[in-house]
Design an enzyme around this catalytic site. Structure first.
Site, mmCIF file in Angstrom:
data_model
loop_
_atom_site.group_PDB
_atom_site.id
_atom_site.type_symbol
_atom_site.label_atom_id
_atom_site.label_comp_id
_atom_site.label_asym_id
_atom_site.label_seq_id
_atom_site.Cartn_x
_atom_site.Cartn_y
_atom_site.Cartn_z
ATOM 1 N N ARG A 11 -0.983 -2.668 -18.739
ATOM 2 C CA ARG A 11 -2.294 -1.526 -18.926
ATOM 3 C C ARG A 11 -2.406 -0.537 -17.700
ATOM 4 N NH1 ARG A 11 -4.770 -4.605 -22.242
ATOM 5 N NH2 ARG A 11 -6.279 -2.723 -22.201
ATOM 6 N N TYR A 54 0.777 -1.266 0.039
ATOM 7 C CA TYR A 54 0.128 0.090 -0.055
ATOM 8 C C TYR A 54 0.775 1.156 -0.077
ATOM 9 C CZ TYR A 54 -5.059 -0.282 -0.072
ATOM 10 O OH TYR A 54 -6.227 -0.238 -0.232
ATOM 11 N N GLU A 68 -0.614 4.910 -0.645
ATOM 12 C CA GLU A 68 -1.134 6.044 -0.963
ATOM 13 C C GLU A 68 -0.347 7.424 -0.520
ATOM 14 O OE1 GLU A 68 -4.475 5.872 1.701
ATOM 15 O OE2 GLU A 68 -5.741 4.302 0.470
ATOM 16 N N LYS A 74 -0.974 0.893 -25.096
ATOM 17 C CA LYS A 74 -1.205 0.861 -26.357
ATOM 18 C C LYS A 74 0.226 1.053 -27.322
ATOM 19 C CE LYS A 74 -5.761 2.268 -25.683
ATOM 20 N NZ LYS A 74 -6.856 3.256 -25.657
ATOM 21 N N ASP A 109 -5.903 13.944 -25.037
ATOM 22 C CA ASP A 109 -6.054 12.631 -24.559
ATOM 23 C C ASP A 109 -5.019 11.822 -25.901
ATOM 24 O OD1 ASP A 109 -6.227 9.758 -24.263
ATOM 25 O OD2 ASP A 109 -8.423 10.106 -23.931
ATOM 26 N N THR A 165 -2.821 6.361 -22.154
ATOM 27 C CA THR A 165 -2.750 4.891 -21.687
ATOM 28 C C THR A 165 -1.209 4.289 -21.950
ATOM 29 O OG1 THR A 165 -3.311 4.252 -23.891
ATOM 30 C CG2 THR A 165 -4.829 4.284 -22.454
HETATM 31 C C1 LIG Z 1 -7.978 3.505 -24.895
HETATM 32 C C2 LIG Z 1 -8.223 5.054 -24.814
HETATM 33 C C3 LIG Z 1 -8.751 5.329 -23.315
HETATM 34 C C4 LIG Z 1 -9.095 4.443 -22.318
HETATM 35 O O1 LIG Z 1 -8.127 3.627 -21.900
HETATM 36 P P1 LIG Z 1 -8.546 2.649 -20.828
HETATM 37 O O2 LIG Z 1 -7.194 2.055 -20.118
HETATM 38 O O3 LIG Z 1 -9.102 1.608 -21.741
HETATM 39 O O4 LIG Z 1 -9.291 3.038 -19.769
HETATM 40 C C5 LIG Z 1 -9.108 6.766 -23.460
HETATM 41 N N1 LIG Z 1 -8.855 7.659 -24.464
HETATM 42 C C6 LIG Z 1 -8.540 7.169 -25.508
HETATM 43 C C7 LIG Z 1 -8.224 8.213 -26.694
HETATM 44 C C8 LIG Z 1 -8.130 5.813 -25.642
HETATM 45 O O5 LIG Z 1 -7.955 5.406 -27.018
#
Ligand SMILES: *Cc1c(COP(=O)(O)O)cnc(C)c1O
Length: 442
Positions: A243, A61, A63, A237, A208, A234
């Site tokens: 993840r 933990y 936090e 990807k 994002d 993220t």
């Molecule tokens: C994949 C994605 C997310 C979300 O990611 P998670 O880990 O699945 O919650 C957010 N924004 C964009 C543009 C994405 O492609």
């Protein structure tokens, strides 16, 4: 010494403790080994990333932040988190602050919104139907439930963003936040222009970069830094990590912009972001995942990674060309990135049918709505196809040309069992030649 836990059970391997689950994990390993993974948001992590994630850090933990925890015994996890922070900032020049704790991209986005917005505030994001993400204002997501959403979209003729149109809309809507980024948009995004649009109406630009973070890290797509005020991603990807999510931001907003956000009156943007991750939307951080993020961010700084991102884009170009040559229609005419949106209508099927036909021969994609789609989202007219995972396996342009042909063969030959069998055999043959990194050969 009294042993209270059966030493047999404490040390037994997973395969013995839970054979039923073990078989499912082995099945997934085989699936990943013997199928062609073309889902644009997926990748294969390297062994070191997986190793970091399966460690004692899962027991801890922590936090709070490094050096400022609410728990004792954090001296080693502090090292892991500081490494992740330093490497994230080094990988994206111009980024001033990062929080590496978000459990996912969606949670990074939630933290981004909560740091500066109130319920009911107006936001502008790319429509889900035109390639945006659920968290950019979809009514089924918290972002659509809590904020007043005005979605922008691509142009009907070109299927790309018209920044003049986005600017006109921003002037009319006067959002508190402009959200940019996408999950199914194959073209380059102009973050500098988007920043000038947002700042021109006194709004924060939130980028994002989940899908394209790896391309940006490799210098192959323009960076949102230093233009955007908040940037999330993220890590699983194109970045090829575990993840999870990251949220970057300016140390603070410039004074004229900051004056529009009373919640920042007594705090900096960086402190507001940290607070909205914890305790705002999360409890204890996943320290084993943060350790794996640190490894992935280290690897992403290496020349080999940059070459892989380069090949990912080259492969996407070749695959797109092969699909186009065989009669599929590419949304926007092509791609600048790792992914393409393929309108399969000219091949005589829906997106859902194409996904199922390809699945049957061992090619994994997802059906995807195309802009102005006439089919419902669960049927869709397109498939989204991405090259990160097959590129990580080492496949190149020869294989991309071959795979493009196999995709169209499997769809067009849908009434001929022999065609399906031939494509399935080709899938197996390619997979045998390109082992999955990070996994021992099956
Ligand atoms: C994949 C994605 C997310 C979300 O990611 P998670 O880990 O699945 O919650 C957010 N924004 C964009 C543009 C994405 O492609």
């Amino acid at each position: 010494m009294t042993v209270t836990t059966s030493p047999g059970l404490a040390w037994a391997p997973l395969a013995e403790v839970d054979p039923e689950l073990w078989r499912a994990i082995e099945g997934e390993r085989d699936r990943q080994t013997w199928k062609l993974e073309l889902i644009a948001s997926e990748n294969y992590v390297f062994r070191a990333v997986m190793e970091a994630q399966g460690t004692w850090l899962t027991n801890k933990y922590a936090e709070g932040l490094p050096g400022k925890r609410y728990y004792g015994g954090c001296e080693f996890v502090d090292v892991a988190e500081r490494l992740a922070q330093e490497r994230a900032l080094a990988l994206f020049p111009g980024a001033e602050h990062v929080n590496v704790q978000p459990h996912s991209g969606a949670q990074a986005n939630m933290a981004a919104y909560l740091s500066v917005l109130d319920r009911g505030d107006r936001i502008m994001g790319l429509s889900l139907a035109h390639g945006g993400h659920l968290t950019h204002g979809s009514p089924v997501n918290f972002s659509g439930k809590w904020f007043e959403v005005h979605s922008y979209g691509v142009e009907p003729e070109t299927e790309v963003l018209d920044y003049d149109a986005v600017e006109r809309m921003a002037r009319e809507v006067r959002p508190r936040m402009l959200v940019a980024g996408a999950s199914a948009y194959p073209r380059t995004l102009d973050f500098e222009r988007l920043a000038s649009i947002a700042h021109g109406v006194g709004a924060i630009l939130f980028v994002d970069m989940a899908h394209i973070a790896g391309l940006i890290a490799a210098g192959l797509h323009p960076s949102p830094f230093p233009h955007a005020d908040i940037v999330t991603t993220t890590t699983h990807k194109t970045l090829r990590g575990p993840r999870g999510g990251l949220v970057f931001c300016r140390a603070d907003l410039p004074p004229d912009l900051k004056a529009n956000y009373p919640v920042l009156e007594k705090t900096t943007l960086a402190a507001a972001i940290d607070k909205s991750v914890f305790p705002g939307v999360q409890g204890g951080p996943l320290m084993h995942v943060i350790a794996a993020k640190a490894v992935a961010l280290l690897l992403a700084g290496m020349p080999e990674y940059r070459e892989d991102q380069h090949r990912t884009i080259d492969n996407a170009q070749v695959l797109a060309g092969a699909l186009r040559d065989r009669g599929a229609r590419l949304v926007s005419g092509g791609t600048d990135t790792h992914l393409m949106l393929v309108d399969v209508t000219p091949l005589g099927v829906t997106g859902r049918e194409a996904e199922a036909l390809l699945d049957a021969v061992g090619i994994t994609v997802n059906k995807n709505a195309i802009p102005f789609d006439r089919n419902k989202p669960n049927i869709a007219s397109g498939i989204r196809v991405g090259t990160p995972a097959v590129t990580t396996r080492g496949m190149g342009e020869t294989e991309m040309r071959q795979i493009g042909g196999m995709i169209v063969d499997a769809i067009e030959g849908r009434d001929d069992a022999a065609v399906g069998e031939r494509v399935a055999a080709d899938v197996h043959e390619i997979c045998a030649r390109f082992p999955v990194p990070g996994l021992p050969p099956a």
